[in-house]
Enzyme design. Structure first.
Site, PDB file in Angstrom:
ATOM      1  N   ARG A  52       0.980  -1.386  -0.088  1.00  7.71           N
ATOM      2  CA  ARG A  52      -0.467   0.011  -0.007  1.00  7.71           C
ATOM      3  C   ARG A  52       1.231   1.002   0.057  1.00  7.71           C
ATOM      4  NH1 ARG A  52      -2.289   1.559   5.042  1.00  7.71           N
ATOM      5  NH2 ARG A  52      -2.977  -0.626   5.406  1.00  7.71           N
ATOM      6  N   TYR A 104     -14.425  16.687 -17.751  1.00  5.04           N
ATOM      7  CA  TYR A 104     -14.792  15.866 -17.449  1.00  5.04           C
ATOM      8  C   TYR A 104     -16.141  15.874 -16.461  1.00  5.04           C
ATOM      9  CZ  TYR A 104     -14.928  10.806 -16.538  1.00  5.04           C
ATOM     10  OH  TYR A 104     -15.186   9.906 -16.474  1.00  5.04           O
ATOM     11  N   ASP A 175      -5.705  19.328 -15.392  1.00  7.15           N
ATOM     12  CA  ASP A 175      -5.684  18.287 -15.920  1.00  7.15           C
ATOM     13  C   ASP A 175      -5.002  17.688 -16.884  1.00  7.15           C
ATOM     14  OD1 ASP A 175      -6.225  15.788 -17.327  1.00  7.15           O
ATOM     15  OD2 ASP A 175      -8.114  15.542 -15.924  1.00  7.15           O
ATOM     16  N   LYS A 200      -6.693   6.224 -20.178  1.00  8.52           N
ATOM     17  CA  LYS A 200      -6.484   7.228 -21.471  1.00  8.52           C
ATOM     18  C   LYS A 200      -5.392   7.092 -22.394  1.00  8.52           C
ATOM     19  CE  LYS A 200     -10.708   8.542 -19.925  1.00  8.52           C
ATOM     20  NZ  LYS A 200     -10.795   9.575 -19.200  1.00  8.52           N
TER      21      LYS A 200
END
Ligand SMILES: *Cc1c(COP(=O)(O)O)cnc(C)c1O
Length: 384
Positions: A52, A104, A175, A200
């Site tokens: 983690r 988005y 972004d 993406k």
């Protein structure tokens, strides 16, 4: 960094000579599929304690992405939204953020339906047109943009906004999903934080989800290391490896997808059923000069509007090779209907104000042969 961007992607930023011949010389970086690590003795560590916190495959990917974006560190998370969610943990109740109105849809949903309940305040702006400074309040802490935006392709001047952010001591977040580090590097233009949906272009094959936060600020890096270890949405070792593999072909994919986008944008512009085409590579694009100044390419995303809503629906029903699907940035060309897909949760009046209508379609060009893509569009347009 003496090698070109294309070479750096393929060799994943490894300086071949300097590096010790680790991992038996494996050309493909190993997948360390382990949750935990044995300690040599009390008080000693191999450098890894529990996955983690960190895992070698994820750590390597994070270094690669940090270098591609010219940051000091990167954080790989289980999706783009996991990355934005973690980033929003930097703020406190009562903080105010200036954010782009045409983001988005998932980001808007996060701000409005998750962050607002924690007393974060948001002001939505059109960063291309609105007077930014007049919207800054005493409690304003950050500016959050996309450029180009999803889906209306607004382009805002990163350097100009960075100056405003610096003057008012605001964290400036960009972004950069739509252009990828291959075409644009916001940190070099004055941003503090870059976000990617690695799902993406970085992943590039529509086969896994991933997200990144990249920063060049040590204070932000330190807080995010603590947050990722505490909240636990770090990217899994196998998914990290898929991203490393995707990045090897980033350059060649971006070039081919961009070529296809340019040709399709030109073809669409000539069709009588098409009202407008929004693609930054068309000289008619309003922010063409800003785009040329701050990016090395125009990307592979384009949005177009048909004369009537029915025509848009018919195009979606008749395309064959091009798939009607959400997402973008993969080798397959995908067409999206923002009204019912990516932006369904954005209130209708906001959607319409941003220019997203029932006749709007978004296209993410893949790397197929351009003649086959045009042929598919032609046969669909003949039926509408
Ligand atoms: C897809 C997308 C996201 C969200 O990323 P996921 O990987 O789907 O969680 C964020 N920003 C932009 C611009 C996107 O296109």
């Amino acid at each position: 960094m003496k090698y070109s961007l294309q070479t750096r992607c393929i060799h994943l930023e490894q300086d071949q000579k300097a590096e010790k011949p680790e991992h038996f010389g494996a050309i493909s970086y190993p997948i360390y599929q382990t949750a935990t690590y044995a300690h040599p003795r009390l008080g000693e560590s191999t450098g890894y304690d529990y996955s983690r916190l960190q895992n070698p495959t994820r750590a390597h990917l994070e270094q690669v992405v940090a270098k591609l974006e010219y940051g000091i560190d990167a954080f790989a998370l289980s999706s783009g939204m996991a990355a934005i969610t973690l980033l929003m943990e930097l703020f406190q109740p009562g903080d105010h953020l200036l954010v782009e109105a045409d983001l988005y849809g998932g980001s808007i949903r996060l701000f409005d339906h998750v962050n607002k309940k924690n007393q974060y305040e948001f002001t939505y702006l059109n960063f291309e047109e609105d007077d930014i400074e007049s919207k800054i309040q005493e409690n304003t802490k950050a500016i959050y943009i996309e450029t180009p935006t999803n889906p209306m392709m607004h382009v805002s001047d990163i350097e100009k906004i960075a100056q405003i952010a610096k003057k008012h001591n605001l964290l400036f977040i960009v972004d950069n999903t739509f252009l990828s580090p291959y075409f644009q590097n916001p940190l070099l233009l004055g941003a503090d934080v870059v976000i990617h949906s690695g799902t993406k272009f970085l992943g590039g094959h529509n086969d896994t989800l991933a997200g990144f936060i990249v920063t060049n600020r040590e204070d932000v890096q330190e807080k995010l290391r603590f947050l990722i270890k505490t909240t636990g949405a770090g990217l899994a070792p196998f998914d990290s490896w898929l991203l490393l593999r995707g990045i090897k072909t980033l350059a060649i994919r971006m070039e081919q997808a961009q070529k296809n986008a340019q040709k399709i944008a030109e073809w669409l512009s000539e069709q009588k059923q098409v009202k407008r085409v929004i693609y930054p590579g068309l000289p008619s694009f309003p922010q063409y000069e800003v785009m040329k100044k701050q990016a090395r390419g125009f990307g592979a995303m384009l949005t177009f509007e048909l004369e009537h809503e029915e025509q848009a629906k018919d195009v979606l029903n008749h395309i064959k090779l091009i798939k009607f699907a959400e997402s973008l940035g993969g080798v397959e060309t995908l067409m999206t209907y923002p009204t019912t897909q990516t932006h369904a949760d954005v209130p209708e009046e906001v959607r319409l104000k941003n220019g997203i209508t029932g006749a709007t379609l978004r296209l993410s060009t893949g790397i197929e042969d351009i003649e086959d893509l045009l042929e598919d569009l032609k046969q669909a347009f003949e039926k509408i």
